[in-house]
Scaffold this motif. Structure first.
Motif, PDB file in Angstrom:
ATOM      1  N   SER A 154       7.148  34.090  20.308  1.00 38.98           N
ATOM      2  CA  SER A 154       8.454  33.434  20.137  1.00 38.98           C
ATOM      3  C   SER A 154       8.333  32.172  19.286  1.00 38.98           C
ATOM      4  CB  SER A 154       9.066  33.093  21.495  1.00 38.98           C
ATOM      5  OG  SER A 154       8.378  32.000  22.069  1.00 38.98           O
ATOM      6  N   THR A 190      14.632  34.418  31.577  1.00 35.46           N
ATOM      7  CA  THR A 190      14.195  34.312  30.177  1.00 35.46           C
ATOM      8  C   THR A 190      14.668  35.469  29.284  1.00 35.46           C
ATOM      9  OG1 THR A 190      12.266  33.095  30.972  1.00 35.46           O
ATOM     10  CG2 THR A 190      12.200  33.871  28.699  1.00 35.46           C
ATOM     11  N   ASP A 227      12.798  37.210  20.673  1.00 31.94           N
ATOM     12  CA  ASP A 227      13.023  35.908  21.292  1.00 31.94           C
ATOM     13  C   ASP A 227      12.507  34.839  20.338  1.00 31.94           C
ATOM     14  OD1 ASP A 227      13.994  37.228  23.455  1.00 31.94           O
ATOM     15  OD2 ASP A 227      12.437  36.588  24.856  1.00 31.94           O
ATOM     16  N   LYS A 228      13.214  33.718  20.302  1.00 34.72           N
ATOM     17  CA  LYS A 228      12.873  32.667  19.342  1.00 34.72           C
ATOM     18  C   LYS A 228      12.829  31.348  20.106  1.00 34.72           C
ATOM     19  CE  LYS A 228      14.515  31.205  14.746  1.00 34.72           C
ATOM     20  NZ  LYS A 228      15.328  30.023  15.051  1.00 34.72           N
ATOM     21  N   GLY A 229      11.638  30.830  20.251  1.00 32.74           N
ATOM     22  CA  GLY A 229      11.478  29.661  21.100  1.00 32.74           C
ATOM     23  C   GLY A 229      11.414  28.360  20.331  1.00 32.74           C
ATOM     24  N   CYS A 230      11.828  27.299  20.995  1.00 38.78           N
ATOM     25  CA  CYS A 230      11.622  25.963  20.451  1.00 38.78           C
ATOM     26  C   CYS A 230      10.156  25.562  20.697  1.00 38.78           C
ATOM     27  CB  CYS A 230      12.532  24.947  21.137  1.00 38.78           C
ATOM     28  SG  CYS A 230      14.285  25.289  20.920  1.00 38.78           S
ATOM     29  N   GLU A 265      20.828  33.845  15.105  1.00 34.81           N
ATOM     30  CA  GLU A 265      20.273  33.447  16.398  1.00 34.81           C
ATOM     31  C   GLU A 265      21.410  33.278  17.371  1.00 34.81           C
ATOM     32  OE1 GLU A 265      17.294  30.440  16.528  1.00 34.81           O
ATOM     33  OE2 GLU A 265      17.668  30.001  18.632  1.00 34.81           O
ATOM     34  N   PRO A 284      12.086  30.944  26.238  1.00 34.42           N
ATOM     35  CA  PRO A 284      12.977  30.838  25.074  1.00 34.42           C
ATOM     36  C   PRO A 284      14.378  31.414  25.318  1.00 34.42           C
ATOM     37  CG  PRO A 284      11.315  32.535  24.746  1.00 34.42           C
ATOM     38  CD  PRO A 284      10.925  31.798  25.982  1.00 34.42           C
ATOM     39  N   CYS A 285      15.379  30.536  25.202  1.00 34.13           N
ATOM     40  CA  CYS A 285      16.764  31.006  25.329  1.00 34.13           C
ATOM     41  C   CYS A 285      17.242  31.567  23.997  1.00 34.13           C
ATOM     42  CB  CYS A 285      17.679  29.890  25.814  1.00 34.13           C
ATOM     43  SG  CYS A 285      17.805  28.479  24.705  1.00 34.13           S
ATOM     44  N   CYS A 340       8.147  25.775  24.261  1.00 39.44           N
ATOM     45  CA  CYS A 340       9.023  26.393  25.267  1.00 39.44           C
ATOM     46  C   CYS A 340       8.407  27.640  25.898  1.00 39.44           C
ATOM     47  CB  CYS A 340      10.365  26.762  24.639  1.00 39.44           C
ATOM     48  SG  CYS A 340      11.456  27.546  25.849  1.00 39.44           S
ATOM     49  N   ARG A 368      18.868  26.795  15.344  1.00 45.99           N
ATOM     50  CA  ARG A 368      19.076  25.719  16.332  1.00 45.99           C
ATOM     51  C   ARG A 368      20.037  24.725  15.703  1.00 45.99           C
ATOM     52  NH1 ARG A 368      17.758  28.387  20.435  1.00 45.99           N
ATOM     53  NH2 ARG A 368      18.213  26.497  21.589  1.00 45.99           N
ATOM     54  N   CYS A 407       6.590  29.400  19.801  1.00 45.25           N
ATOM     55  CA  CYS A 407       6.669  28.124  20.539  1.00 45.25           C
ATOM     56  C   CYS A 407       5.544  27.159  20.187  1.00 45.25           C
ATOM     57  CB  CYS A 407       6.706  28.367  22.041  1.00 45.25           C
ATOM     58  SG  CYS A 407       5.141  28.963  22.744  1.00 45.25           S
TER      59      CYS A 407
END
Lengths: 621, 127
Positions: free
Chosen positions: B11, A238, A284-287, A310, A293-294, A290, A182, B13
């Motif tokens: 993911s 997604t 997928d790697k989420g904030c 990423e 996850p984009c 979230c 990020r 989160c």
């Protein structure tokens, strides 16, 4: 007690080591909410005119919002701000990940850094214990490498931001990196950290955030997730994230290609969201918080090397893929990885590199100056230039300032195709067929960035359709978008709504991409903070912040005014070279008419300066 | 509710951890969550989830027999707990926490993490 907030603002002079944790002023929270609002107000009040962006008197403000770190979709956002070395004016950048929530759990709504350390240092915030640790072993380390070293040294539960060599060398478009992918990419905040000799900030927060109505906030937060789960875009958008829009942007003729000579890339299918999933994706790697996850974390194999990376997100695809003409997604991903390690914003980096390529094609710069010949489509050349830029070596030292100073140095008419506004490189939407989006870029406070107002969807569909709906509908037959009528109002409206998410400390993508309704934020805001504010009242605060950032530019940029609000001449004079919008451009007269209307509706004079009456009406000083 | 996980769906989160502390302790404080997520980045790029599978080791180690099995879940009887924290140290997955009160806490099987995981990475164990 300020419910929803952590309650403190931590100010650190990284030169003297002085630290002060002050109570977050209730009136600041009341009038500016948090995040971008805190950044804008604190910067405006604290930085004197004439301050060198890369001098010790500049500040880096890192701010969370009242909704950051709570149980609701997209609550992982952190806002960064500074006097931008790229524009000389208001600079900010927003980042996902987990840093902001950790800062709040440590007890701080906001971190303000001033001064400059003597040697390269890391700030370690372990709840209320704060240390500035000199560590020159991190010098020159890639941003991702440095994060890994610090994670191993400090522990997995520290959240860390780092800068790469580009930040250390004060490249105007150096980015802040976090969570191995990020970034706070825009406006050169990392160059300012580099000027302060701060390689990293690590934070561990184990505390809690006070909530006005914990049970109610929990129930509402749970309901908000379930609303997201039920949106059609939750399942369709997604899996591909922001890259899902690539082929749609190309189809409508807005995909920057060959340094924005064209707005259509024949090879778009090889670098779109499907290509990311098919050829790169590991997970997928989420904030934090979230549901959609984009972040698409993957592995790229190229002739130059292999890399975990990423992304690429849409913007990196547009600038490194489209504008530099890298035709394979693995190549785009590898260039993305090189930017990430060097600590370069992929948006500006892609535009700067493609600018250099066009300059070389046109004979404005030559092989001797560059050190080799370069061409569009060559990953090897892209990486060569990125490394030169990050090291500020040779041609890279000129390009490190961005396309605006580079074009002034190169001359030869290159200002025509130095694609920027206010000194900030243009992000991933070509606008010669999209007047609303063009105005969005022209009037954005930070320069040519899309996140203040993404009016392209409105330009194309004349509606407020979310992105998943736009993609589903396709370009259709609605391509006659050259009329600017009605666009100004829409741009102004978006310039209040989109930055409001950055102010609240949340992600806008659930709303923008899958149509999550804003009314939910009103309700959860009241349950968390105990303060009743309608979305319209929050928008009014965002509108005031917009006026304040304009005043910041007036305060800090000599001769600031209308002349700073135009796109490069390419967009007003040169027809698009291929694709659905071939032959189109937007004449300056049309843009002037839009600017006149925009200024009038903003309460600014014909030179784009807020009038005394306007300043008074917004209660600003 | 007994949990199982599908780590390849996670993911990172942390929604599970936020709702865990709200449900169990009425606080927004993921450091006290009764499950953990570790990101393995940059290489190999995946997440590990540490969670309570109701293995009962804590119950076996408790000198006061304060942790008892009820419907396949182990619950702490705080009337019997002496805050010795042997259970916390004995947890093979390191997913028990010590509260500010000094008492230990473990997964209650409330199922909120299952209900809110956007990825179906934390699931009810049907087996």
């Amino acid at each position: 007690m300020l419910h929803g907030y952590a309650g403190k603002i931590l100010k650190i002079n990284v030169g003297s080591g002085k630290q002060v944790a002050e109570n977050t002023p209730p009136e600041l929270a009341e009038q500016y909410l948090g995040g971008r609002g805190f950044v804008a107000r604190l910067l405006y009040d604290s930085i004197e005119p004439g301050t060198d962006p890369l001098g010790p008197a500049n500040l880096v403000v890192i701010a969370t919002g009242p909704l950051s770190g709570h149980l609701l979709p997209g609550s992982g956002k952190t806002h960064f701000g500074t006097l931008s070395p790229a524009t000389g004016g208001y600079g900010d950048s927003n980042m996902g990940g987990h840093f902001g929530p950790a800062l709040k759990y440590a007890g701080y709504d906001c971190l303000v850094l001033e001064g400059a350390a003597e040697k390269l240092s890391t700030i370690v915030i372990d709840n209320d214990k704060i240390e500035i640790v000199e560590d020159e072993t991190l010098q020159g380390k890639g941003a991702l490498v440095a994060e890994k070293i610090l994670k191993e040294r400090l522990g997995e539960d520290f959240q860390i931001i780092t800068i790469g060599p580009a930040g250390e060398n004060k490249v105007a478009f150096a980015c802040i990196s976090h969570d191995f992918g990020r970034q706070a990419g825009r406006t050169g905040v990392a160059a300012v950290l580099g000027s302060k000799n701060i390689k990293a900030v690590a934070v561990r927060g184990t505390g809690s955030i006070p909530v006005y109505n914990a049970k109610g906030a929990q129930q509402k937060g749970e309901a908000m997730y379930k609303v997201c789960f039920a949106k059609p875009g939750f399942k369709t958008w997604t899996p591909y994230g922001t890259a899902s829009i690539t082929s749609w942007v190309n189809e409508v003729g807005a995909f920057p290609t060959r340094n924005f000579q064209s707005s259509f890339a024949e090879f778009h299918n090889k670098i779109n969201g499907q290509a990311v999933v098919d050829k790169l994706l590991i997970t997928d790697k989420g904030c934090f918080g979230c549901p959609t996850p984009c972040g698409k974390y993957g592995y790229a194999k190229t002739a130059l090397g292999n890399a975990y990376v990423e992304g690429p997100e849409y913007e990196s695809i547009a600038t490194l893929g489209g504008s530099c003409c890298l035709e394979e997604i693995e190549e785009v991903a590898y260039a993305n990885y090189v930017c990430d390690q060097l600590g370069l914003d992929t948006i500006s980096a892609g535009v700067v590199v493609s600018f250099a390529m066009e300059c070389f094609e046109k004979g404005v710069i030559n092989t001797a100056e560059i050190g080799r010949s370069i061409s569009f489509g060559s990953l090897d050349d892209v990486v060569y230039l990125l490394e030169k830029i990050a090291a500020c070596e040779g041609i890279g030292a000129v390009l490190a300032g961005g396309v605006k100073p580079a074009s002034a140095a190169f001359g030869g008419g290159s200002e025509q195709y130095a694609i920027h506004v206010k000194g900030l490189e243009w992000s991933g939407y070509e606008c010669r067929n999209a007047p609303g989006m063009m105005l969005s870029y022209m009037t954005a406070d930070v320069g040519a960035h899309h996140n203040r107002s993404w009016a392209l969807g409105y330009d194309i569909s004349q509606s407020d359709a979310d992105v998943s709906e736009l993609i589903k509908a396709g370009a259709g037959g609605k391509m006659d978008v050259s009329s600017p009528e009605g666009k100004v109002d829409h741009v102004i409206s978006m310039q209040h709504s989109r930055p409001l998410y950055d102010t609240l400390g949340i992600c806008r993508l659930q709303t923008m991409e899958i149509g999550f309704e804003t009314v939910h934020y009103e309700e959860v805001f009241e349950l968390i903070t105990g303060r009743k504010l309608s979305w319209a009242e929050m928008l009014a605060i965002s509108e005031k912040i917009w006026q304040l950032t304009r005043l910041f530019n007036v305060k800090h940029i000599d001769g600031f005014g209308r002349s700073w609000d135009y796109p490069p001449r390419r967009f007003m004079e040169e027809p698009v070279t291929s694709g659905p919008n071939e032959g189109r451009y937007i004449k300056k007269e049309i843009l002037d008419k839009m600017l006149d209307e925009y200024y009038e509706k903003r309460g600014w004079d014909s030179n784009g300066i807020p009038t005394p009456e306007t300043i008074k009406a917004y209660g600003l000083k | 509710m007994k949990l199982q996980v599908k780590e390849d769906r996670c993911s990172g989160c942390n929604v599970c951890r936020v709702v865990c502390t709200l449900e169990n302790f009425s606080t927004v404080q993921p450091s006290q969550a009764l499950l953990k997520i570790k990101g393995l980045f940059p290489d190999p790029g995946k997440y590990e989830i540490a969670y309570c599978n109701q293995c009962g080791v804590c119950a076996g180690e408790c000198p006061e027999e304060a942790i008892k099995e009820v419907n396949s879940e182990y619950d702490i009887d705080y009337d019997l707990c002496t805050q010795c924290l042997i259970c916390v140290d004995s947890c093979p997955f390191d997913v028990m926490v010590v509260l500010e009160s000094g008492y230990p806490a473990k997964c209650t099987g409330c199922g909120k993490c299952v209900e809110l995981c956007p990825r179906d990475a934390v699931l009810a164990d049907q087996g």
